[in-house]
Motif scaffolding. Structure first.
Motif, PDB file in Angstrom:
ATOM      1  N   VAL A 119       0.865  -1.191   0.000  1.00 39.63           N
ATOM      2  CA  VAL A 119       0.000   0.000   0.000  1.00 39.63           C
ATOM      3  C   VAL A 119       0.896   1.234   0.000  1.00 39.63           C
ATOM      4  O   VAL A 119       1.967   1.232   0.621  1.00 39.63           O
ATOM      5  N   ASP A 120       0.465   2.282  -0.692  1.00 41.22           N
ATOM      6  CA  ASP A 120       1.298   3.481  -0.798  1.00 41.22           C
ATOM      7  C   ASP A 120       1.076   4.432   0.374  1.00 41.22           C
ATOM      8  O   ASP A 120       2.031   4.884   1.012  1.00 41.22           O
ATOM      9  N   LEU A 121      -0.191   4.749   0.608  1.00 42.36           N
ATOM     10  CA  LEU A 121      -0.531   5.711   1.662  1.00 42.36           C
ATOM     11  C   LEU A 121      -1.794   5.229   2.359  1.00 42.36           C
ATOM     12  O   LEU A 121      -2.695   4.679   1.711  1.00 42.36           O
ATOM     13  N   ALA A 122      -1.853   5.428   3.659  1.00 43.98           N
ATOM     14  CA  ALA A 122      -3.061   4.993   4.379  1.00 43.98           C
ATOM     15  C   ALA A 122      -3.203   5.847   5.626  1.00 43.98           C
ATOM     16  O   ALA A 122      -2.231   6.413   6.124  1.00 43.98           O
ATOM     17  N   MET A 123      -4.425   5.944   6.086  1.00 41.65           N
ATOM     18  CA  MET A 123      -4.672   6.709   7.303  1.00 41.65           C
ATOM     19  C   MET A 123      -5.884   6.101   8.025  1.00 41.65           C
ATOM     20  O   MET A 123      -6.655   5.338   7.441  1.00 41.65           O
ATOM     21  N   GLY A 124      -6.037   6.486   9.283  1.00 42.04           N
ATOM     22  CA  GLY A 124      -7.194   5.995  10.025  1.00 42.04           C
ATOM     23  C   GLY A 124      -7.281   6.718  11.350  1.00 42.04           C
ATOM     24  O   GLY A 124      -6.356   7.442  11.734  1.00 42.04           O
ATOM     25  N   CYS A 125      -8.387   6.516  12.043  1.00 44.32           N
ATOM     26  CA  CYS A 125      -8.558   7.245  13.297  1.00 44.32           C
ATOM     27  C   CYS A 125      -8.139   6.383  14.480  1.00 44.32           C
ATOM     28  O   CYS A 125      -8.069   5.156  14.381  1.00 44.32           O
ATOM     29  N   GLY A 126      -7.882   7.038  15.592  1.00 47.14           N
ATOM     30  CA  GLY A 126      -7.416   6.327  16.780  1.00 47.14           C
ATOM     31  C   GLY A 126      -8.530   6.015  17.765  1.00 47.14           C
ATOM     32  O   GLY A 126      -8.300   5.354  18.772  1.00 47.14           O
ATOM     33  N   TYR A 127      -9.744   6.488  17.469  1.00 49.99           N
ATOM     34  CA  TYR A 127     -10.790   6.393  18.502  1.00 49.99           C
ATOM     35  C   TYR A 127     -11.775   5.242  18.334  1.00 49.99           C
ATOM     36  O   TYR A 127     -12.656   5.063  19.151  1.00 49.99           O
ATOM     37  N   LYS A 128     -11.645   4.454  17.253  1.00 54.12           N
ATOM     38  CA  LYS A 128     -12.589   3.341  17.077  1.00 54.12           C
ATOM     39  C   LYS A 128     -11.994   2.073  17.697  1.00 54.12           C
ATOM     40  O   LYS A 128     -11.904   1.967  18.905  1.00 54.12           O
ATOM     41  N   TYR A 129     -11.585   1.120  16.842  1.00 54.66           N
ATOM     42  CA  TYR A 129     -11.094  -0.158  17.371  1.00 54.66           C
ATOM     43  C   TYR A 129      -9.747  -0.019  18.083  1.00 54.66           C
ATOM     44  O   TYR A 129      -9.284  -0.967  18.712  1.00 54.66           O
ATOM     45  N   LEU A 130      -9.100   1.131  17.949  1.00 49.46           N
ATOM     46  CA  LEU A 130      -7.823   1.320  18.645  1.00 49.46           C
ATOM     47  C   LEU A 130      -8.034   1.894  20.046  1.00 49.46           C
ATOM     48  O   LEU A 130      -7.083   2.003  20.824  1.00 49.46           O
ATOM     49  N   ASN A 131      -9.252   2.322  20.326  1.00 50.38           N
ATOM     50  CA  ASN A 131      -9.658   2.691  21.698  1.00 50.38           C
ATOM     51  C   ASN A 131      -8.885   3.865  22.293  1.00 50.38           C
ATOM     52  O   ASN A 131      -8.708   3.937  23.516  1.00 50.38           O
ATOM     53  N   GLY A 132      -8.457   4.798  21.452  1.00 53.52           N
ATOM     54  CA  GLY A 132      -7.641   5.917  21.932  1.00 53.52           C
ATOM     55  C   GLY A 132      -8.420   7.024  22.627  1.00 53.52           C
ATOM     56  O   GLY A 132      -7.820   7.970  23.133  1.00 53.52           O
TER      57      GLY A 132
END
Ligand SMILES: Cc1ncc(COP(=O)(O)O)c(C=O)c1O
Length: 411
Positions: A216-229
């Protein structure tokens, strides 16, 4: 099958999946079956002490020295490396901070610069709205033409083409829970000379992603869902190592400078992933996210996925038994992310009635009861409890009660 038989099966399945039951690592209220971890993850116990230390000791006592003595300056990369393990990224390719929307904006501009000779970008019209809004904004700025093509149609569109700069897809559809075929779409993009940009909001912490493995070249995601941040937790950005030198940061803030404390007038990007940094990170939230990731310590994401598939399959089985004839938006096979999406014409009322009974899911327009299954802190017994409450809500028409049909909630 009777409810008693389902209860026996739930106990057997929970026994079988004992090794991945991480419930003790989370603080959850009694009497609640929390099925909204795909919107806001539950509170990992480790976060409480970490944030309290960050406030009282690091901020309160050590003040500004904490940028060095408590490693604040390095947090975006340190937390990025820790998070990288969960998304299949080797160290030095993930940076944490800002929101998914900002990270997407940054990634799209970088993609446009890396493929400046191409004009078309492919995107899923059903993706989460912020992705379309941000993409349209970037397209206006760089002169891209956005073509609406679903991820499963992308390989055919890409075959033999030379006009596509990038494909921009969400790994899991936020409404239906459909897990798209990231390896196949990424390969098809590369075969056509295009870049693959993935939004991992609904897969990070739930599904093995293999960013490096699939190139994959570039990716992003949030920290508040399954990562529980935690609420508003910082997002993350992955830039594959091969693109570091060519990565043009559209928001070249001082934290991404090669020598931030030289305070020079001109911008010189730092080497490696540090050049994707922007400005001062929200330190309390960074520390909360870092502590939250420790809830995954010693656990392989493949094992989390195995547990999740068992839980979601069992939830569906329970619903099928207790609420025969239920319609689903989510797939019935392994192309299902970590949620079960039920279709119901009065979905909003159903969700509110369930919440009143302690089963917390959410509604997504127009007709979806979204039941997110964050595997680390849920059990098969919880799945049966949720299905049982759903059956009771529908049998007693609780979802038609005006108290539950008046739309006043944010989510
Ligand atoms: C797929 C996807 N992308 C992005 C976002 C949100 O982006 P942000 O964190 O910038 O609000 C969400 C939020 O639910 C989402 O589901």
């Amino acid at each position: 099958m009777s409810t008693d038989a389902l209860r026996t099966r739930a106990a057997a399945l929970d026994e079988r999946h004992q090794a991945t039951d991480l419930r003790e690592r989370f603080a959850l209220p009694d009497g609640v079956v929390y099925l909204d971890g795909n919107s806001l993850g539950a509170l990992p116990r480790a976060v409480v002490g970490a944030v309290s230390d960050a406030v009282e000791v690091q901020w309160g006592r050590d003040l500004i020295t904490s940028w060095n003595t408590h490693g604040w300056w390095d947090t975006p990369r340190r937390v990025g490396d820790r998070l990288g393990r969960l998304v299949g990224a080797a160290a030095g390719q993930v940076v944490v901070g800002d929101s998914t929307s900002v990270r997407l904006h940054q990634a799209l501009h970088a993609a446009a610069a890396l493929r400046s000779d191409r004009r078309v970008v492919l995107a899923d019209p059903a993706t989460f709205p912020t992705d379309l809004y941000v993409l349209d904004g970037v397209a206006r700025q760089v002169g891209w033409i956005v073509e609406h093509v679903t991820p499963d149609e992308a390989p055919a569109r890409l075959a033999g083409s030379q006009d596509v700069a990038a494909v921009v897809y969400s790994h899991v559809d936020y409404r239906t829970g459909r897990l798209w075929d990231l390896p196949t779409v990424t390969r098809a993009a590369h075969d056509a000379g295009a870049l693959a940009v993935w939004d991992l909001c609904h897969s990070a912490g739930a599904v093995p992603i293999g960013l490096d493995e699939h190139r994959v070249d570039l990716a992003m995601g949030c920290g508040y869902k399954y990562l529980n941040g935690g609420p508003g937790a910082p997002a993350f950005l992955y830039v594959a190592a091969e693109h570091h030198d060519g990565f043009a940061n559209i928001v070249p803030g001082w934290h991404g400078h090669a020598e931030p404390f030289a305070m020079s007038g001109g911008y010189r990007p730092a080497a490696g992933i540090d050049r994707a940094r922007i400005g001062t990170p929200p330190m309390l939230s960074m520390i909360a996210l870092e502590a939250a990731l420790s809830a995954f310590d010693g656990v392989d994401i493949a094992a989390v996925r195995e547990r999740s598939l068992s839980l979601t399959a069992f939830l569906r089985e329970c619903i099928d038994v207790l609420v025969p004839g239920t319609a689903y938006a989510s797939p019935d096979d392994e192309s299902r992310g970590s949620q079960v999406a039920v279709r119901h014409p009065d979905a909003y009322g159903v969700v509110q009635a369930l919440i009143a009974r302690g089963v917390v899911g959410d509604f997504r327009t127009p007709d979806i009861v979204r039941l997110g299954v964050a595997a680390p802190y849920l059990t098969h017994a919880d799945m049966l409890t949720a299905a049982d409450h759903l059956a009771h809500v529908l049998a007693a028409d609780e979802h038609l009660d005006p108290a539950f049909t008046t739309r006043n909630a944010v989510t």
